[in-house]
Design a protein around this motif. Structure first.
Motif, mmCIF file in Angstrom:
data_model
loop_
_atom_site.group_PDB
_atom_site.id
_atom_site.type_symbol
_atom_site.label_atom_id
_atom_site.label_comp_id
_atom_site.label_asym_id
_atom_site.label_seq_id
_atom_site.Cartn_x
_atom_site.Cartn_y
_atom_site.Cartn_z
ATOM 1 N N ILE A 134 -5.055 -17.826 98.180
ATOM 2 C CA ILE A 134 -5.651 -17.417 96.914
ATOM 3 C C ILE A 134 -4.548 -16.934 95.974
ATOM 4 C CG2 ILE A 134 -7.783 -16.708 98.074
ATOM 5 C CD1 ILE A 134 -6.953 -13.785 97.418
ATOM 6 N N HIS A 135 -4.882 -16.815 94.704
ATOM 7 C CA HIS A 135 -3.941 -16.306 93.716
ATOM 8 C C HIS A 135 -4.158 -14.802 93.529
ATOM 9 C CE1 HIS A 135 -4.126 -20.623 92.850
ATOM 10 N NE2 HIS A 135 -2.932 -20.494 92.314
ATOM 11 N N GLU A 146 3.792 -9.543 93.527
ATOM 12 C CA GLU A 146 3.987 -9.574 92.088
ATOM 13 C C GLU A 146 2.909 -10.444 91.443
ATOM 14 O OE1 GLU A 146 6.006 -7.574 90.787
ATOM 15 O OE2 GLU A 146 7.280 -7.056 92.494
ATOM 16 N N ASP A 147 2.725 -10.253 90.163
ATOM 17 C CA ASP A 147 1.729 -10.994 89.402
ATOM 18 C C ASP A 147 1.953 -12.499 89.553
ATOM 19 O OD1 ASP A 147 -0.391 -11.351 87.531
ATOM 20 O OD2 ASP A 147 1.069 -11.634 85.926
ATOM 21 N N GLY A 148 0.907 -13.217 89.994
ATOM 22 C CA GLY A 148 1.002 -14.662 90.152
ATOM 23 C C GLY A 148 1.342 -15.135 91.549
ATOM 24 N N ASP A 149 1.597 -14.212 92.481
ATOM 25 C CA ASP A 149 1.896 -14.613 93.855
ATOM 26 C C ASP A 149 0.705 -15.338 94.481
ATOM 27 O OD1 ASP A 149 4.469 -13.720 94.011
ATOM 28 O OD2 ASP A 149 4.020 -11.862 95.073
ATOM 29 N N ILE A 150 1.002 -16.227 95.421
ATOM 30 C CA ILE A 150 -0.032 -16.906 96.197
ATOM 31 C C ILE A 150 -0.065 -16.262 97.579
ATOM 32 C CG2 ILE A 150 -0.775 -19.086 97.221
ATOM 33 C CD1 ILE A 150 0.527 -20.532 94.915
ATOM 34 N N LEU A 151 -1.228 -15.770 97.976
ATOM 35 C CA LEU A 151 -1.363 -15.024 99.217
ATOM 36 C C LEU A 151 -2.152 -15.819 100.247
ATOM 37 C CD1 LEU A 151 -2.283 -11.493 97.791
ATOM 38 C CD2 LEU A 151 -0.023 -12.541 98.052
ATOM 39 N N VAL A 175 -13.366 -8.537 92.557
ATOM 40 C CA VAL A 175 -12.530 -8.769 93.737
ATOM 41 C C VAL A 175 -11.201 -8.046 93.553
ATOM 42 C CG1 VAL A 175 -11.376 -10.490 95.169
ATOM 43 C CG2 VAL A 175 -13.605 -11.002 94.163
ATOM 44 N N TYR A 176 -10.803 -7.302 94.585
ATOM 45 C CA TYR A 176 -9.584 -6.505 94.529
ATOM 46 C C TYR A 176 -8.675 -6.832 95.711
ATOM 47 C CZ TYR A 176 -12.539 -3.626 91.473
ATOM 48 O OH TYR A 176 -13.378 -3.189 90.488
ATOM 49 N N ILE A 177 -7.389 -6.575 95.531
ATOM 50 C CA ILE A 177 -6.412 -6.660 96.615
ATOM 51 C C ILE A 177 -5.771 -5.284 96.730
ATOM 52 C CG2 ILE A 177 -4.277 -7.733 97.423
ATOM 53 C CD1 ILE A 177 -5.071 -10.196 95.728
ATOM 54 N N ARG A 214 -7.896 -10.275 105.463
ATOM 55 C CA ARG A 214 -6.622 -9.550 105.433
ATOM 56 C C ARG A 214 -5.504 -10.487 104.995
ATOM 57 N NH1 ARG A 214 -2.335 -8.454 109.202
ATOM 58 N NH2 ARG A 214 -1.373 -6.430 108.790
ATOM 59 N N VAL A 215 -4.645 -10.010 104.108
ATOM 60 C CA VAL A 215 -3.484 -10.787 103.670
ATOM 61 C C VAL A 215 -2.456 -10.784 104.799
ATOM 62 C CG1 VAL A 215 -1.635 -10.997 101.977
ATOM 63 C CG2 VAL A 215 -3.899 -10.179 101.257
ATOM 64 N N VAL A 216 -2.068 -11.973 105.257
ATOM 65 C CA VAL A 216 -1.135 -12.070 106.384
ATOM 66 C C VAL A 216 0.224 -12.630 105.984
ATOM 67 C CG1 VAL A 216 -2.941 -12.250 108.125
ATOM 68 C CG2 VAL A 216 -2.108 -14.331 107.015
ATOM 69 N N TRP A 217 0.317 -13.211 104.796
ATOM 70 C CA TRP A 217 1.596 -13.785 104.370
ATOM 71 C C TRP A 217 1.557 -14.009 102.874
ATOM 72 C CZ3 TRP A 217 3.686 -18.903 103.097
ATOM 73 C CH2 TRP A 217 5.078 -18.996 103.272
ATOM 74 N N CYS A 218 2.720 -13.943 102.261
ATOM 75 C CA CYS A 218 2.839 -14.201 100.832
ATOM 76 C C CYS A 218 3.802 -15.351 100.627
ATOM 77 C CB CYS A 218 3.339 -12.943 100.117
ATOM 78 S SG CYS A 218 3.567 -13.159 98.338
#
Length: 224
Positions: A134-135, A146-151, A175-177, A214-218
């Motif tokens: 997701i963005h 950072e702004d614009g990262d793909i997670l 939706v929040y991160i 859960r975010v596992v990688w960027c």
């Protein structure tokens, strides 16, 4: 005078396009400690963490043995002929700020191929089919994101009491991160990584929050 270890550490950090703050956070040390290591350090008990965060050989970083990037190192980019995982890339986004409007259905815009071996060994997802890209927009999770990262999100992990980390969550149709951790008193706390954003909340049942994964990688190479 800068030591040989310090030179290698700085070279590795620059090659990984990480700031001192980002690398220090990934390795579990303070930024001032990292700055000192890059100047006068002769080694570190966290050398393995530093090497992993930079994507370099531990032996090379430790004492200069071998190559900086060994050919046997696992890579997220699949080599020709190896098994791959096609992870959906969604138009759905999460906000590192005031929140984005929730999209109740996944909107597929493409797929990103990753090495199946790398995914299984490095990320250990609950299920390969549970992974989604997701963005992310905003600055409340800087410098982690950072702004614009793909997670890369593991949608199979939805209970923050099992493992602390950065989660994608929905509340009030937004939706929040955010970072989620369980305190010693058992209370689950939500916060931002940006020191200038004093966002702290707790999951106390007063309002509904749905954990989406859960975010596992960027895409910048950080494993969470």
């Amino acid at each position: 005078m800068t030591t040989d270890f310090g030179k290698r550490l700085k070279e590795a950090r620059k090659a990984a396009k990480l700031t001192q703050v980002q690398l220090a956070k990934a390795a579990g040390i303070g930024q001032s400690t990292l700055a000192e290591l890059e100047k006068t350090g002769y080694g570190s008990a966290r050398v393995a963490n530093l090497a992993e965060a930079c994507g370099v050989s531990v032996m090379w970083l430790s004492d200069g043995t071998g190559s900086m990037h060994p050919t046997t190192a696992l890579s997220p980019s699949p080599a020709p002929g190896v098994p791959v995982v096609h992870v959906p890339l969604l138009a759905n986004a999460g906000s590192m700020g005031p929140g984005t409007d929730i999209q109740h259905d996944d909107i597929l815009v493409g797929q990103i191929a990753l090495s199946e071996q790398w995914v299984s060994r490095r990320l250990q997802p609950t299920n390969l089919n549970a992974l989604r890209f997701i963005h992310a927009y905003g600055d409340s999770m800087s410098p982690t994101f950072e702004d614009g990262d793909i997670l890369l999100v593991d949608t199979g992990i939805r209970d923050p009491k099992i493992i602390d980390g950065v989660y994608v969550m929905a509340a009030n149709d937004r939706v929040y991160i955010k970072r989620v951790r369980q305190r010693m008193d058992g209370v689950v706390e939500i916060s931002s990584d940006n020191a200038t954003v004093k966002t702290v909340d707790v999951l106390n049942g007063d309002h509904r929050i749905d954990i989406l994964g859960r975010v596992v990688w960027c895409w910048n190479g950080r494993k969470l």
